[in-house]
Each structure stands twice: as C-alpha cells, then as structure tokens.
Design an enzyme around this catalytic site. Sequence first.
Site, PDB file in Angstrom:
ATOM      1  N   HIS A 288      28.858 -18.967  21.701  1.00 26.89           N
ATOM      2  CA  HIS A 288      29.313 -17.994  20.697  1.00 26.89           C
ATOM      3  C   HIS A 288      28.499 -18.082  19.395  1.00 26.89           C
ATOM      4  O   HIS A 288      29.012 -17.844  18.309  1.00 26.89           O
ATOM      5  CB  HIS A 288      30.800 -18.179  20.386  1.00 26.89           C
ATOM      6  CG  HIS A 288      31.687 -17.948  21.573  1.00 26.89           C
ATOM      7  ND1 HIS A 288      32.077 -16.687  21.973  1.00 26.89           N
ATOM      8  CD2 HIS A 288      32.238 -18.817  22.463  1.00 26.89           C
ATOM      9  CE1 HIS A 288      32.849 -16.798  23.052  1.00 26.89           C
ATOM     10  NE2 HIS A 288      32.946 -18.074  23.377  1.00 26.89           N
TER      11      HIS A 288
ATOM     12  N   ASN B 203      38.631 -13.751  24.468  1.00 28.43           N
ATOM     13  CA  ASN B 203      37.433 -13.023  24.886  1.00 28.43           C
ATOM     14  C   ASN B 203      37.769 -11.551  25.114  1.00 28.43           C
ATOM     15  O   ASN B 203      38.918 -11.140  24.976  1.00 28.43           O
ATOM     16  CB  ASN B 203      36.857 -13.619  26.178  1.00 28.43           C
ATOM     17  CG  ASN B 203      36.117 -14.926  25.958  1.00 28.43           C
ATOM     18  OD1 ASN B 203      35.499 -15.133  24.919  1.00 28.43           O
ATOM     19  ND2 ASN B 203      36.195 -15.813  26.935  1.00 28.43           N
TER      20      ASN B 203
END
Length: 487
Positions: free
Chosen positions: A58, A131
Amino acid sequence: MTAQSENGPLTTEAGAPVADNQNSQTAGAGGPVLVQDQLLLEKLAHFNRERIPERVVHARGAGAYGTFTVTADVTKYTRANFLSEIGKRTEVFLRFSTVAGNLGAADAVRDPRGFAVKFYTEEGNYDLVGNNTPVFFIKDALKFPDFIHTQKRDPYTGSQEADNVWDFWSLSPESTHQVTWLFGDRGIPASYRHMNGYGSHTFQWSNEAGEVFWVKYHFKTDQGVRNLTQEEADVLAGRDPDSHQRDLRESIERGAFPGWTVQVQIMPAAEAAEYRFNPFDLTKVWPHEDYPPFEIGRLELNRNPENIFAEVEQSVFSPHHFVPGIGPSPDKMLQGRLFAYGDAHRYRVGVNADHLPVNRPKAGEARTHGRDGVLYDGRHGRARNYEPNSFGGPAETGRPLWGPVPVSGATGDHAAPRHVEDDDFVQAGNLYRLMSEDEKRRLIDNLAGFIAKVSREDIAERAVENFRRADTDYGKRLEEAVRALRG
C-alpha cells in the site's frame, strides 16, 4: 494543522534569519566550502532525511478528509458512540492505495485497492482498514509475507515474475476466489471514486446489554462502479501515472464531493458455529440472501490534505484501533493484522506516530503513559507516567471495548474449524457463473495473458486446474486460451 506563516524573512530551522540562500560560504572567492556554513549543512542533512521508509504494501496512495453521517438506528447491535443516533456526524480521513506497487508506481494497474477509513470519534480513533474487494487471497496471516514476496520484485531479476505469482497461487487454492475478482472487470477501477470499499474481514459489534454480533462492512460508491479494460489501463498508466490521485483531488477541488453509502451485514453470534461455511474465512463472502446488507450511514469526502507527506504518507491505520462496542473476530488474517500494522508504523514513522496531527484523535483526547522516543512532543508535561497513581492520572475503566469470545481445546498450530460447505472453489465458481458472456471473455483473456508468461508447463497446468475445479467451463476456456497463447 497550522500552516507556516508566509510573512517575514526566511529562517533556519532554529529561527535565525537567512542572509543568503543562493551562495554557500567559501574560503574566499572560488575557494572550498566552509563547514561553518550552518544553512548549507542544515539543508543538505534535512534533504537526506526527507523520506521515511515507504510502506511495504500500500505504498502508492492518496487521501482526503470528510464526514460520516449515521442514517439508521443500530443501537440494538452496538454501543459505539459514533453510531448512537441518526444524523450524528463524525470526521473521517480516508486513504486509498494500490497494494503491490512502489511509491512511484502508476495508479491504473490491475491490483487490489486499499480502502482505509479513520473515524475521529469521541471515544478515540476507529480505523477500518479494508480493500475494494470483499475477499482476499489467503486466510492465515502466517502466509502473508510469502504471498507478498511473490507480488514484489524477484531477488534475482528485480522484476515481478509470473512464475512466482502463479506458483504461489496455484499451490494455494484458497486464492481462486480473489484471483477471479482481480482478473475480472473490477480488477482496475476507473478512479478511486468509482469503486466500492469493504471492511473485508468479519468484525464484532456488541450492544449495551453485552449481546454480540458479527458484522461485515460495505461501502457502495454513489458515483457508480466504473472500471478500465486492460487496454485502457495500459494507455492511462503510461500517459498519466498519477491518474487516480489527480482525479480524487480535482473532484474535491471543484466541489464534486465523492460519497459512499455504508451498509453492514449482521450475523447473531450464536449462528456462527453452525453456519454452512466458516464466517471468519477472509476468502469467502456472506451471501446476501443469507444476511442482507442494510444501510447505516453515508460517507462523503470534502476536503483535500494540505500536505501529502504530512497527511497521506505519515498517516497510519491499524485494525487494532477499536472503540467501545466494536472489536475483532477469530479471523486469522485479521488477528495477524492486529499486530502487523501497528508494528509497521512504529518502524516506518516512529513510536509516536499517533501524535502526528493526521493520526491523533480530534473529537476526544489520547491519555496514555507511553512517552518519549522519536516524535514525542512533551505534551504530558510534568504528569506522572504510570498507573495506578494518586496524582489524578488517567485510570482504567474496567469495561472491555468488546465482548468475550468462548474458546476451548489445546494450544497448537490449528487450521480453522471446518464447516459443512467449506471449500476453496465454490464461491469462485459462483462468481464466474454470475458474469455475462462478455465479462467471462474478458476474465479469460486477462488470466490467460498472465498465465501464458509462466516458464514452466507444470505451473501453468496447476494454475488452470484450480479454475477448472471452480467451474468446468471456466477451466476449459482458460486452458484453451493459455494453450493458444503458448503455442
């Protein structure tokens, strides 16, 4: 966050006025530079340290502030104060990201997207770190480092290698469901605004009476779901690597505030043990016919960060940041993340990362005896740093944030308990059969194009076999497409 004043002279970091910011000091005209040049040394030393370690996953992200507004009464399920009444508003910060790419990677790539929400509640910050997919590739955090190593650069080639990716996926049949999501139409969102978000894991809600419920979160985009084909993404990634973060920033600047309708699925705790599959398995969804999602609120993003480094790069999210009435479940992936995220931020930003403006509570106050170390600002003054104390320091409440979970049996390296319909392929096959013929064709093309890059025939065959076990037609068409590409 208070911005630096633009009035007055340029100064050093210690506040002394700078006389000359164009020429370094030398021993005479044309002579060597002097060590006594405080400004030169300060600027170069600071420049060398301007980057903190990027996130291992990320790393590539964008964020914005906004508000969450409650639209339904959920007090019979949770005592969380920020959900206590219809119309209640809570400030939020939301960070979007890709997973596998480095900080300088392009936005328009086939990759899951992080959807991390920080709720600045009166009872502390609540971080919901999810997510844009409701499932994931693996179900146990013990395998997470192995999985990510296959997605990152190979130790020898320095590139992502199809052999590594498909070797791991083909040997991990539980990944079949998520891989079907990833290589389907939703694998490359057109923007961060045009995708859904999910808490993905199962979490616990508990009410004032101590009753426990299991919950899944859904954030449904109010802009409508829009995606890119692989061909469209390839062009956009090359033309504008910053496409998604630019779109988010510019939409907020022009007042087109993106929003999401927040829904939950609720399962009474007593139903979990006998449910047809493991409700804490991150590779599976709860079918909507079993537990219909219902709306509880709306999230809107309406303010851009003023400084990307201070507010996006240094923002930290931990699934362990709960508030009263919300807690974890026995989901083994979630249990691992409860440790891993906080530990990553202590390494990456510093042990006092939660003191930074973007991370500290806004509606309440953090009262802790954790002090000192990097970034500590001395906020506690003379206050004693231990508990219990008789000098008026903060004390424990005696009331846990969430309800107890019954456990039994001996310690050991246990697989999760099996339920009647636990299977690594059923939900992947169900997802495939829900697709239109055009969606199936694009899914097959996307998968085949990647599997065809594998150098070993046995890995390619093993990969195809997992999809055949999900659906016979799925496997047959994929096998034919791979064979055609491999010649």
